[in-house]
Design a protein around this motif. Structure first.
Motif, mmCIF file in Angstrom:
data_model
loop_
_atom_site.group_PDB
_atom_site.id
_atom_site.type_symbol
_atom_site.label_atom_id
_atom_site.label_comp_id
_atom_site.label_asym_id
_atom_site.label_seq_id
_atom_site.Cartn_x
_atom_site.Cartn_y
_atom_site.Cartn_z
ATOM 1 N N VAL A 111 0.855 -1.193 0.000
ATOM 2 C CA VAL A 111 0.000 0.000 0.000
ATOM 3 C C VAL A 111 0.893 1.246 0.000
ATOM 4 O O VAL A 111 1.821 1.343 0.806
ATOM 5 N N CYS A 112 0.593 2.177 -0.919
ATOM 6 C CA CYS A 112 1.435 3.360 -1.103
ATOM 7 C C CYS A 112 0.801 4.584 -0.444
ATOM 8 O O CYS A 112 -0.413 4.779 -0.521
ATOM 9 N N HIS A 113 1.634 5.404 0.218
ATOM 10 C CA HIS A 113 1.132 6.685 0.761
ATOM 11 C C HIS A 113 0.976 7.728 -0.343
ATOM 12 O O HIS A 113 0.192 8.644 -0.213
ATOM 13 N N VAL A 161 -3.758 4.602 5.654
ATOM 14 C CA VAL A 161 -2.972 3.601 4.942
ATOM 15 C C VAL A 161 -2.715 2.372 5.826
ATOM 16 O O VAL A 161 -2.819 1.226 5.377
ATOM 17 N N ARG A 198 -3.554 -1.530 5.118
ATOM 18 C CA ARG A 198 -2.529 -2.572 5.144
ATOM 19 C C ARG A 198 -2.927 -3.695 6.096
ATOM 20 O O ARG A 198 -2.879 -4.887 5.750
ATOM 21 N N LYS A 234 3.619 -1.362 3.572
ATOM 22 C CA LYS A 234 3.304 -0.023 3.074
ATOM 23 C C LYS A 234 4.596 0.751 2.902
ATOM 24 O O LYS A 234 5.618 0.387 3.491
#
Lengths: 316, 669
Positions: B8-10, B21, B25, B39
């Protein structure tokens, strides 16, 4: 015979009833039946409802239009302001369903309903589109060849062109009135400020000096560029400005000339042989000389002698 | 069982500013098939990609889901990471939680977080069922087509030719050169346009790798990147170009006149004519629409025989031709001829037109002394109708007061809202050239504002002010026609806050640049899209300025948007470089996300055949029965056939049934 409801407005019956008389003479003679719109009120003019409440404007205009709808006739008017106000009101009512509903709620109070079945025409549109230049030419008793005319269509017959059904190819360079004048045999050369405002209307009511300044600019363009025998307009407001303000400028010493002014149907009526005492009786700027010239013996159109030998009596 | 890794990307604060986020995750970690969930601040950074690669190398994951920005720009990056880690790159699925979530639901963080979880669950459901796909390659035809022979097309063609590729340059007019050949001088250096362009035209005309197809138009294009089959129609010139030497004797003798397009209608040309003096190729054309067939010498008929001399009575053009290139007895096909060519890539450089003055009713468009800026170029050009003398069209007299009007049709909601970009500069150029030659002429220029960004451009503009050219800020409301065809200019001076009125002898309108109406047909032929300003749309406004959404087709010059000559040449060379890439590689990849028929399941009903928008499906015998077969080079993977097949015999790789149903199940759980 096509039938039109004549919406007179205020200026013509009150200030220039001879223009009204010219309508009543020329249209039947050209095959257009003119009927009155009983109970018609103010259009309402710019500066009143149109300037502060759109729906009220549309309701008052709508009431006038419904009178023609009841008679099942289109409206024709000789006043540019009335033409603009009624056409725009019709456009605003028809372009917006919620406005139409609001207008009909108001009209419902007097048991009327706007349906949109009557179109709005300017008398010059009826002459140009419905009667046609050929029929006008055929109806003439006097030929105006050699006369030079400055035409003044006025603003509200040209703008806003989006809401008008009959319109010029290019409102910045109008030609319909020029063609109508040329149909009488006269010439109508272009002058640079042809599309410019005459200074009448709201400006005349609020600042006479500015109004006269605009008028003088326009008048000088006419005089210097084409020096016409007369000025011809299809707007009753322009007619009043041109007729009354030349005197003012002359008295002040700002101009040293006066150019006779006609409403188009007045000139047409004279060329058709109608009595000037009926159709061109009232003016401030003198026009007796040019009327005499128009209806002179030399200008009479020679009617073709009926060829008796070719017209045998036929039993039908 | 699959081992799915979820990342998961910020996206800095782009995603994390709205979506929780860590919650996403943690949620992913609990999903079936998920082996790891991590993440990172930027998943596309080196460290982010390294995280994926390491997990693959460590044997922790065999399918990858990245929940991040958008596959449109970033799918190739993460697929690359899978390959580098040693995994088939099609075992990757992206959950779009930025463009389709955090950006659109910025007001609702809780809802956005909920949606992100659903999108991740859906992606995991699909990823767990992904199968490896294999990329295939086809060979490329090592030749290019450039459509349009203006300055953009000429430079694109020259670049490709110099790289060693056979290049066809198609131009609809008899000569290449385009609008630049019509210009007098060029800003900001005042180089003579013809002097700098003509040598390049000649170079293009002589280059062994360039085949000029002038007086020709592209009629049809079939195929795909690497292998386009193009039909080019060469219009009938009624002159044997193999013999024509361009001497111009036919034009001298031809008695038929018609407005000269090259001089923007300011003068006449003959029906037999040469496009312009520096034409490349310099060949004559007989414009049959305006040919009078002198002495009844109709095209394609035997000549009459003179009773006096017994010799055939020839038309002046054929009599004049010293090379016997004009023979009116021949049966010329009025439709011309079709030439079929094969190319690997195509550069579209079809240029622009300037708006006609007739659109601007307030500007006295019927008056001869109101002209467009392109007419002005011809009027001051040494090869123009007046031989470069400044004479106005109505009476051929020298004008004393000139008016330039900018933004006529540009930056105007009634016509085009965009800026045509070059008008300010070329008007200043025209004004400067006139002021230099005729210092006594009064010049007024009306601008909304002067736009002069570019190397040495603003200095060129301030120079014009110093030369005594009157520059007014504000619009021109209209023109009134005065006796003698002079014009009264009605304008507003924004700096003086006052209306301006003056008389002018000649008014120049800088009418907007736009695509010609013929562009629509070309767009349909090539599958090009239009942008909001109705120019051809590039793939990406910043990062794909020469590419289009159709692979293998590139854009150059003003057909992509208004631009000046330096920008046009830059883009033309850029487009040529991009168009050369597939030719250099020699082969192009066939996208594996395409449909395939399981022939044994196919009943041969043929429903799919007419449905395919790319004509990729045909019926071929299989075990003596007709069965559908898909041409992998034509298929674009749209899936229409897959959805329509009543026997479920067609599979769309990468979007298989179990994968789609797993996504739906996750979204509706």
């Amino acid at each position: 015979m096509e039938k039109y409801g004549l919406y007179l407005g205020c200026n013509i019956p009150f200030k220039a009833p001879d223009i009204e008389q010219s309508f009543r003479k020329v249209f039947p003679a050209l095959g257009i039946e003119v009927t009155d719109l009983p109970g018609a009120g103010c259009c309402p003019a710019w500066g009143t409802a149109p300037s502060f409440d759109l729906t009220t404007w549309c309701a008052v205009s709508g009431r006038n239009i419904t009178i023609a709808e009841d008679l099942d006739v289109p409206i024709m008017t000789g006043c540019n302001s009335c033409f603009g106000v009624l056409s725009e009101a019709k456009h605003f009512i028809e372009a917006d369903a919620s406005r139409k509903k609001a207008v009909n709620e108001k009209l419902g109070l007097i048991n009327r309903q706007f349906k949109g079945t009557s179109d709005i025409y300017h008398i010059s549109h009826v002459l140009y589109e419905k009667v046609g230049l050929d029929k006008i030419k055929e109806s003439l008793k006097y030929d105006l060849s050699g006369l030079k005319v400055a035409v003044q269509p006025g603003c509200h017959i040209l703008w806003p062109s989006d809401v008008y059904h009959v319109k010029e190819k290019n409102s910045f360079f109008p030609t319909q009135l020029k063609e109508l004048v040329e149909a009488l045999g006269a010439s109508a050369p272009h002058y640079s400020r042809l599309e410019a405002c005459c200074g009448m209307g709201g400006m005349r009511s609020t600042d006479v000096e500015k109004s006269l300044e605009l008028f003088k600019t326009k008048l000088l363009s006419i005089k210097e560029e084409i020096d016409p025998d007369c000025i011809v307009t299809t707007c009753s407001s322009c007619f009043l400005q041109f007729d009354m303000s030349q005197k003012t400028l002359k008295e002040r010493g700002e101009i040293d000339f006066e150019i006779p002014v006609f409403y188009y149907t007045q000139l047409l009526a004279l060329a058709m042989g109608f009595d000037p005492a009926n159709v061109a009786a009232l003016c401030v700027t003198p026009r007796d000389a040019i009327i005499a010239e128009i209806q002179s013996e030399a200008r009479k159109v020679r009617e073709q002698e009926p060829l008796m030998t070719l017209a045998p009596s036929i039993d039908r | 069982m699959a081992k799915v890794g979820v990342y998961v990307c910020h996206c800095g604060s782009n995603i994390a500013g709205v979506i929780d986020v860590e919650a996403v995750r943690a949620f992913a970690e609990g999903l079936p098939d998920v082996a790891v969930a991590r993440k990172d601040l930027f998943m596309c950074s080196d460290s982010g990609q390294e995280m994926i690669k390491q997990d693959i190398r460590d044997g922790l994951v065999d399918k990858v889901v990245v929940a991040a920005c958008t596959p449109r720009t970033h799918e190739p990056i993460f697929r690359g990471a899978l390959s580098a880690g040693g995994l088939n790159k099609y075992l990757f699925e992206m959950a779009n939680i930025r463009d389709q979530d955090s950006w659109v639901h910025a007001q609702d963080p809780e809802g956005a977080t909920r949606k992100a979880k659903l999108l991740v669950a859906s992606a995991v459901g699909k990823a767990a069922r992904l199968r490896p796909l294999e990329e295939k390659y086809v060979d490329v035809t090592k030749a290019a087509l450039v459509i349009g022979g203006g300055v953009a097309g000429i430079f694109s063609a020259l670049e490709l030719a110099k790289m060693g590729f056979k290049t066809y340059l198609v131009e609809k007019e008899p000569s290449i050169g385009g609008v630049m050949a019509m210009l007098d001088k060029t800003f900001p250096t005042n180089d003579c346009s013809a002097c700098i362009l003509t040598p390049v035209m000649v170079e293009a005309g002589n280059h062994p790798n360039i085949e000029l197809l002038t007086y020709s138009e592209v009629e049809d294009v079939e195929g795909y990147i690497g292998n386009f089959n193009v039909k080019v129609r060469r219009k009938q010139a009624y002159v044997d170009w193999a013999r024509c030497t361009g001497c111009g004797a036919c034009a001298e003798k031809c008695p038929s006149k018609t407005p000269d397009e090259f001089n923007m209608g300011l003068s006449n040309r003959k029906a037999a004519y040469i496009h312009f003096p520096q034409a490349v190729p310099k060949k004559a054309v007989v414009d049959m629409a305006h040919c009078k067939s002198c002495g009844g010498r109709e095209i394609g008929t035997e000549p009459k025989i003179s009773e006096k001399t017994g010799k055939p009575l020839l038309a002046p053009c054929e009599k004049a031709c010293p090379a016997d290139a004009i023979n009116r007895t021949l049966q010329w096909d009025p439709a011309g001829e079709i030439k079929e060519i094969k190319v690997g890539t195509i550069v579209v450089a079809t240029g622009f037109q300037v708006m006609d003055k007739g659109w601007f009713k307030e500007m006295a468009p019927d008056n001869k002394n109101v002209i467009t800026a392109l007419q002005m170029e011809r009027l001051i050009s040494a090869t123009g109708p007046t031989g470069g003398k400044l004479l106005r069209p109505s009476d051929n007299e020298k004008p004393h007061t000139l008016t330039f009007v900018s933004c006529v049709g540009s930056r105007d909601e009634k016509h085009h809202t965009y800026c045509s970009r070059v008008c300010c500069m070329y008007m200043i150029k025209q004004a400067r050239l006139i002021k230099e030659k005729y210092p006594d002429v009064n010049i007024y220029m009306h601008f909304i504002d002067v736009r002069s960004p570019g190397k040495d451009y603003d200095e060129y503009y301030t120079g014009a002010r110093k030369m005594g050219i009157n520059i007014l800020r504000g619009k021109v409301g209209g023109l009134e026609v005065l006796p003698g065809d002079n014009l009264r200019v009605l304008a507003y001076d924004l700096d003086a806050c006052a209306p301006v009125e003056y008389e002018s002898d000649l008014v120049i309108l800088a009418t907007a640049m736009e695509l010609p109406p013929t562009a629509k047909k070309l767009a349909q032929t090539l599958g090009l899209q239009f942008c909001g300003s109705n120019f051809f749309k590039e793939l990406h406004p910043k990062l794909g300025p020469v590419e289009t959404s159709t692979e293998g087709i590139f854009l150059a010059g003003c057909c992509q948007g208004p631009k000046d000559i330096p920008d046009t040449v830059s883009q033309a060379k850029g487009a040529a470089a991009a168009a050369a890439v597939p030719l250099c590689q020699g082969r192009v990849k066939i996208e594996p996300i395409i449909s395939e028929v399981h022939t044994e399941k196919c009943s041969g009903c043929g429903i799919c055949v007419p449905l395919c928008p790319y004509n990729a499906i045909s019926l071929k015998p299989y075990a003596e029965k007709p069965r559908a077969i898909i041409d992998i080079t034509q298929c674009k993977g749209c899936g229409v056939c897959t959805a329509a097949c009543p026997s479920a015999a067609i599979v769309l790789h990468g979007y298989e049934e179990d994968q789609i149903f797993a996504q739906i199940a996750a979204l509706t759980a």
